[in-house]
Design a protein around this motif. Structure first.
Motif, PDB file in Angstrom:
ATOM      1  N   TRP A 110      40.239  54.531  39.141  1.00 47.35           N
ATOM      2  CA  TRP A 110      39.825  53.694  38.112  1.00 47.35           C
ATOM      3  C   TRP A 110      39.947  52.329  38.530  1.00 47.35           C
ATOM      4  O   TRP A 110      40.846  51.495  38.699  1.00 47.35           O
ATOM      5  CB  TRP A 110      40.763  53.592  36.758  1.00 47.35           C
ATOM      6  N   PRO A 111      38.482  51.651  39.316  1.00 46.12           N
ATOM      7  CA  PRO A 111      38.388  50.483  39.871  1.00 46.12           C
ATOM      8  C   PRO A 111      38.762  49.394  38.985  1.00 46.12           C
ATOM      9  O   PRO A 111      38.857  49.259  37.573  1.00 46.12           O
ATOM     10  CB  PRO A 111      36.901  50.464  40.166  1.00 46.12           C
ATOM     11  N   THR A 112      39.190  48.297  39.416  1.00 48.42           N
ATOM     12  CA  THR A 112      39.886  47.083  38.671  1.00 48.42           C
ATOM     13  C   THR A 112      38.430  46.443  38.168  1.00 48.42           C
ATOM     14  O   THR A 112      37.429  46.625  38.591  1.00 48.42           O
ATOM     15  CB  THR A 112      40.390  46.116  39.871  1.00 48.42           C
ATOM     16  N   ALA A 113      38.629  45.357  37.540  1.00 43.85           N
ATOM     17  CA  ALA A 113      37.602  44.639  36.936  1.00 43.85           C
ATOM     18  C   ALA A 113      36.748  43.898  38.214  1.00 43.85           C
ATOM     19  O   ALA A 113      35.561  43.915  37.971  1.00 43.85           O
ATOM     20  CB  ALA A 113      38.197  43.553  35.735  1.00 43.85           C
ATOM     21  N   ASP A 114      37.381  43.532  39.183  1.00 40.37           N
ATOM     22  CA  ASP A 114      36.746  42.948  40.334  1.00 40.37           C
ATOM     23  C   ASP A 114      36.382  43.939  41.400  1.00 40.37           C
ATOM     24  O   ASP A 114      35.987  43.499  42.421  1.00 40.37           O
ATOM     25  CB  ASP A 114      37.680  41.781  40.872  1.00 40.37           C
ATOM     26  N   GLY A 115      36.287  45.176  40.954  1.00 38.37           N
ATOM     27  CA  GLY A 115      35.410  46.201  41.722  1.00 38.37           C
ATOM     28  C   GLY A 115      36.335  46.692  42.805  1.00 38.37           C
ATOM     29  O   GLY A 115      35.603  47.321  43.886  1.00 38.37           O
ATOM     30  N   ARG A 116      37.421  46.421  42.943  1.00 37.51           N
ATOM     31  CA  ARG A 116      38.358  47.369  44.171  1.00 37.51           C
ATOM     32  C   ARG A 116      38.659  48.825  43.838  1.00 37.51           C
ATOM     33  O   ARG A 116      38.989  49.067  42.621  1.00 37.51           O
ATOM     34  CB  ARG A 116      39.555  46.436  44.347  1.00 37.51           C
ATOM     35  N   LEU A 117      38.583  49.355  44.786  1.00 37.01           N
ATOM     36  CA  LEU A 117      38.908  50.952  44.811  1.00 37.01           C
ATOM     37  C   LEU A 117      40.425  51.056  44.610  1.00 37.01           C
ATOM     38  O   LEU A 117      41.498  50.476  45.377  1.00 37.01           O
ATOM     39  CB  LEU A 117      38.708  51.564  46.158  1.00 37.01           C
ATOM     40  N   ILE A 118      40.757  51.579  43.321  1.00 37.34           N
ATOM     41  CA  ILE A 118      42.493  51.669  43.190  1.00 37.34           C
ATOM     42  C   ILE A 118      42.723  53.402  42.899  1.00 37.34           C
ATOM     43  O   ILE A 118      41.896  53.914  42.006  1.00 37.34           O
ATOM     44  CB  ILE A 118      42.824  50.846  41.951  1.00 37.34           C
ATOM     45  N   GLU A 119      43.725  54.067  43.438  1.00 37.33           N
ATOM     46  CA  GLU A 119      44.022  55.182  42.754  1.00 37.33           C
ATOM     47  C   GLU A 119      45.194  54.921  42.161  1.00 37.33           C
ATOM     48  O   GLU A 119      46.299  54.526  42.355  1.00 37.33           O
ATOM     49  CB  GLU A 119      44.498  56.027  44.156  1.00 37.33           C
ATOM     50  N   GLY A 297      46.231  25.423  13.791  1.00 36.69           N
ATOM     51  CA  GLY A 297      46.454  26.901  14.204  1.00 36.69           C
ATOM     52  C   GLY A 297      45.991  27.164  15.511  1.00 36.69           C
ATOM     53  O   GLY A 297      45.597  26.223  16.378  1.00 36.69           O
ATOM     54  N   LYS A 298      46.499  28.474  15.843  1.00 30.34           N
ATOM     55  CA  LYS A 298      45.954  28.634  17.486  1.00 30.34           C
ATOM     56  C   LYS A 298      45.333  30.120  17.357  1.00 30.34           C
ATOM     57  O   LYS A 298      45.541  30.905  16.779  1.00 30.34           O
ATOM     58  CB  LYS A 298      47.192  28.958  18.249  1.00 30.34           C
ATOM     59  N   TYR A 299      44.419  30.092  18.358  1.00 27.40           N
ATOM     60  CA  TYR A 299      43.598  31.299  18.631  1.00 27.40           C
ATOM     61  C   TYR A 299      43.953  31.803  20.251  1.00 27.40           C
ATOM     62  O   TYR A 299      43.716  31.121  21.052  1.00 27.40           O
ATOM     63  CB  TYR A 299      42.152  30.891  18.687  1.00 27.40           C
ATOM     64  N   PHE A 300      44.401  33.085  20.224  1.00 22.35           N
ATOM     65  CA  PHE A 300      44.602  33.571  21.372  1.00 22.35           C
ATOM     66  C   PHE A 300      43.609  34.811  21.811  1.00 22.35           C
ATOM     67  O   PHE A 300      43.141  35.526  20.819  1.00 22.35           O
ATOM     68  CB  PHE A 300      45.901  34.181  21.410  1.00 22.35           C
ATOM     69  N   THR A 301      43.342  34.708  22.942  1.00 22.00           N
ATOM     70  CA  THR A 301      42.568  35.930  23.642  1.00 22.00           C
ATOM     71  C   THR A 301      42.746  36.181  25.104  1.00 22.00           C
ATOM     72  O   THR A 301      43.240  35.310  25.629  1.00 22.00           O
ATOM     73  CB  THR A 301      40.969  35.425  23.297  1.00 22.00           C
ATOM     74  N   GLN A 302      42.394  37.374  25.254  1.00 26.71           N
ATOM     75  CA  GLN A 302      42.275  37.666  26.797  1.00 26.71           C
ATOM     76  C   GLN A 302      41.006  37.183  27.441  1.00 26.71           C
ATOM     77  O   GLN A 302      40.048  37.193  26.733  1.00 26.71           O
ATOM     78  CB  GLN A 302      42.669  39.375  26.934  1.00 26.71           C
ATOM     79  N   GLY A 303      41.100  36.981  28.861  1.00 31.37           N
ATOM     80  CA  GLY A 303      39.924  36.732  29.396  1.00 31.37           C
ATOM     81  C   GLY A 303      39.453  37.609  30.203  1.00 31.37           C
ATOM     82  O   GLY A 303      38.618  38.699  29.883  1.00 31.37           O
ATOM     83  N   ASN A 304      39.698  37.737  31.542  1.00 35.72           N
ATOM     84  CA  ASN A 304      39.355  38.501  32.418  1.00 35.72           C
ATOM     85  C   ASN A 304      40.152  38.714  33.832  1.00 35.72           C
ATOM     86  O   ASN A 304      41.093  37.779  33.641  1.00 35.72           O
ATOM     87  CB  ASN A 304      37.895  38.136  32.873  1.00 35.72           C
ATOM     88  N   SER A 305      39.878  39.315  34.786  1.00 35.78           N
ATOM     89  CA  SER A 305      40.467  39.296  36.047  1.00 35.78           C
ATOM     90  C   SER A 305      40.458  37.953  36.669  1.00 35.78           C
ATOM     91  O   SER A 305      39.437  37.144  36.378  1.00 35.78           O
ATOM     92  CB  SER A 305      39.961  40.191  36.834  1.00 35.78           C
ATOM     93  N   VAL A 306      41.687  37.375  37.023  1.00 39.84           N
ATOM     94  CA  VAL A 306      41.757  36.056  37.582  1.00 39.84           C
ATOM     95  C   VAL A 306      40.691  35.959  38.652  1.00 39.84           C
ATOM     96  O   VAL A 306      40.259  34.782  39.159  1.00 39.84           O
ATOM     97  CB  VAL A 306      42.953  35.721  38.216  1.00 39.84           C
ATOM     98  N   ASN A 307      40.466  37.031  39.552  1.00 38.69           N
ATOM     99  CA  ASN A 307      39.484  37.120  40.470  1.00 38.69           C
ATOM    100  C   ASN A 307      37.710  36.668  40.218  1.00 38.69           C
ATOM    101  O   ASN A 307      36.892  36.214  40.837  1.00 38.69           O
ATOM    102  CB  ASN A 307      39.417  38.234  41.642  1.00 38.69           C
ATOM    103  N   LEU A 308      37.510  36.816  38.902  1.00 39.79           N
ATOM    104  CA  LEU A 308      36.128  36.989  38.344  1.00 39.79           C
ATOM    105  C   LEU A 308      35.936  35.379  37.912  1.00 39.79           C
ATOM    106  O   LEU A 308      35.729  35.099  36.601  1.00 39.79           O
ATOM    107  CB  LEU A 308      35.638  37.671  37.334  1.00 39.79           C
ATOM    108  N   SER A 309      35.905  34.481  38.765  1.00 43.03           N
ATOM    109  CA  SER A 309      35.832  33.168  38.441  1.00 43.03           C
ATOM    110  C   SER A 309      34.636  32.942  37.609  1.00 43.03           C
ATOM    111  O   SER A 309      34.566  31.826  36.609  1.00 43.03           O
ATOM    112  CB  SER A 309      36.317  32.190  39.572  1.00 43.03           C
ATOM    113  N   GLU A 310      33.403  33.555  38.162  1.00 44.07           N
ATOM    114  CA  GLU A 310      32.350  33.029  37.520  1.00 44.07           C
ATOM    115  C   GLU A 310      32.265  33.568  36.020  1.00 44.07           C
ATOM    116  O   GLU A 310      31.824  32.719  35.203  1.00 44.07           O
ATOM    117  CB  GLU A 310      31.056  33.683  38.197  1.00 44.07           C
ATOM    118  N   ALA A 311      32.726  34.620  35.654  1.00 40.70           N
ATOM    119  CA  ALA A 311      32.794  35.210  34.416  1.00 40.70           C
ATOM    120  C   ALA A 311      33.690  34.151  33.474  1.00 40.70           C
ATOM    121  O   ALA A 311      33.448  33.862  32.410  1.00 40.70           O
ATOM    122  CB  ALA A 311      33.203  36.560  34.299  1.00 40.70           C
ATOM    123  N   LEU A 312      34.729  33.913  34.119  1.00 43.25           N
ATOM    124  CA  LEU A 312      35.790  33.017  33.288  1.00 43.25           C
ATOM    125  C   LEU A 312      35.049  31.417  32.985  1.00 43.25           C
ATOM    126  O   LEU A 312      35.340  31.017  31.929  1.00 43.25           O
ATOM    127  CB  LEU A 312      36.976  32.671  34.334  1.00 43.25           C
TER     128      LEU A 312
END
Lengths: 350, 350
Positions: A110-119, A297-312
């Motif tokens: 299941w590859p990571t969001a930044d496209g690395r091969l992971i077993e 108030g505060k709004y919380f959310t997840q972003g993305n892989s820290v490596n995907l700086s363009e998407a962030l």
């Protein structure tokens, strides 16, 4: 097996090893791209030997699961020993990679969001269903417990309290007596944790709930406890609805929430927002959410892989385009089953 | 690309795609192990097509880094589309894996202790030296910062404060005014953190210090700060020595430590301790350490991957064989750069 070395002309000595194995050799014409031979052996064994022109030897060995693995290890050992002898002192690097397993009952890659091969250490499929919105899998990992995988993305494992804590503000918030809105969050993890802090009321709006709930309330109990057993409790209600019309209704009614936690699907990785309506959709939800967020108030959310700086960066640009001006901070968190660091956002009204 | 499907005889239609690419085809005799063909194309491209007898199609595409990647993506897309059309409704699973890169300047594949294939986001080699004891590498990861790799094992990254905290007792200990002994720990992480708590004295004994210190004090400063700049400080000293004679001397002198932190090389993964002297060596160090541990003191050490239960059990068996009886507890910790959960031990005198 890949070997990087400085001088070539080692091929004939390597071939003898394959001949000893009674493998059938084919030498292929590569038009100047080095030496390439393939060998078919017993039990469906197949070897690709390439001596590349820039001093790299690659050896791929394909075999079936039921083959004699120690025999094959011996073959690779013999090749490695021979190469070391032949190229004595000239080997820059030698590397043997773990086998890639294809066509197995359980998919471990299941590859990571930044496209690395992971077993992953996945040893079973616990649950699999298709809803109108997504493919829902719950896979069992030896170390992470059960993992919820939505449309091929690792969403949350039973080991991932760190995710839930991060998207709740990393322990710095007090939910007691507060009005809380959760968008998404079908695995029940956030709901189960916020409930413990005795808020006034939690409203959770999750569109693809039914198939997800079936799986999670059976197989992700370390995450959701018994919170998904009922759609309503003392201080929570779950609305099985699209969050957009719900948010629009709340805006019209002038509803206000102290905390909004957006746990909808991840930031799209596309870096061309003008060709992709997902950013528009994301901004719509953000805009509506900020309208029903209490001024303090505060709004919380997840972003993305820290490596995907363009998407962030693109996500952060959306934050500058809301009808109500906001500020934000971000935090990088290690979510165990993700195998990559993940960015979480806190957003508030200026 | 791997496809699992229920019916075969799809080969001729797939072949046309390779023929369109003007690739040279070789069909190999497999003696009943399905259909196997290889194709050599331009730029050193090479394809292995296997239609296995149990309903699996595997397609391996090899190419050079400088090849036209979008052309190759199109080829894979065409193959996937064709397969989907040919096997309409009969495909159980279709999966395309990220490319494996071999012979690159920087090696990105560092398998986990439990043997899984893992691709790191490594983009550079910062430091590489061989000492008498080990190969020392410091690699740069986009997300984890610099990573110390000893003999091919990921040891510690700048992101891994969680490791240091775990091996110090997970924040539950007070080192102020205490006598502390660190075995190993050449990266300086533990030393730097314990010093902050103003202990009476820290003695760190690290055999392979010089080459490690050179690398770490230059490239792992987020981990060690400036603590490695001097071998002696107000409340610490670093002995560049083998810890065994040092421990023996301390036993003879009747020295006592409040905390002993063993950060030497990992538990050997061998599961046949009777054939391996590493366990003997480990037990010797443990035995000597417990002798210089204050009766109310604590001994901390890292264990192994949580998945290597046999190795962990063997380690725990060693704890039952010490000359001074001990109890222990263990904790499973997520160390970001390890990409697998790790066990840490706390050991104390009964």
């Amino acid at each position: 097996l890949a070997v990087l070395f400085d001088s070539a002309s080692t091929v004939p000595d390597l071939l003898s090893i394959f001949h000893e194995q009674e493998m059938t050799e084919t030498v292929h014409e590569t038009n100047g791209h080095g030496y390439l031979a393939t060998f078919v052996g017993k039990n469906g064994r197949f070897v690709i030997l390439r001596v590349h022109s820039h001093g790299l030897v690659t050896i791929d060995l394909q075999c079936y699961e039921e083959d004699n693995i120690s025999q094959l290890d011996n073959l690779l050992n013999a090749l490695e020993t021979k190469l070391k002898a032949l190229l004595n002192g000239n080997i820059t690097r030698i590397k043997r990679l773990p086998a890639l397993i294809r066509g197995a009952k359980v998919d471990r890659y299941w590859p990571t969001a930044d496209g690395r091969l992971i077993e992953y250490d996945i040893d079973g499929v616990v649950y699999e269903e298709d809803s109108a919105y997504q493919n829902i899998k719950i896979l069992h990992s030896q170390q992470f417990g059960n993992i919820l995988v939505l449309n091929g993305d690792v969403n949350l494992a039973e080991s991932d309290l760190a995710y839930t804590q991060a998207i709740m503000g990393s322990g710095k918030e007090d939910y007691a007596g507060k009005e809380v809105l959760i968008l998404g969050g079908g695995d029940g993890g956030i709901l189960a944790e916020v409930v413990k802090q005795k808020p006034k009321m939690i409203t959770m709006v999750e569109i693809s709930f039914i198939k997800v709930i079936d799986g999670c309330k059976m197989h992700m109990r370390k995450t959701c406890g018994d919170i998904l057993d009922n759609l309503k409790g003392d201080c929570y209600q779950i609305l099985v609805e699209d969050c957009v019309p719900v948010l629009k209704k709340y805006v019209k009614e002038g509803r206000m929430f102290d905390y909004i936690i957006n746990d909808l699907t991840a930031v799209p990785i596309s870096t061309e927002p003008e060709e992709d309506s997902t950013w528009e959709f994301l901004r719509l939800i953000l805009d509506l959410s900020i309208k029903v967020l209490h001024p303090s108030g505060k709004y919380f959310t997840q972003g993305n892989s820290v490596n995907l700086s363009e998407a962030l960066t693109l996500y952060e640009e959306q934050l500058g385009k809301l009808s109500c001006p906001v500020d934000f901070s971000k935090e990088v968190v290690c979510v165990p089953s993700y195998l990559e660091l993940w960015v979480f956002y806190t957003i508030w009204k200026k």
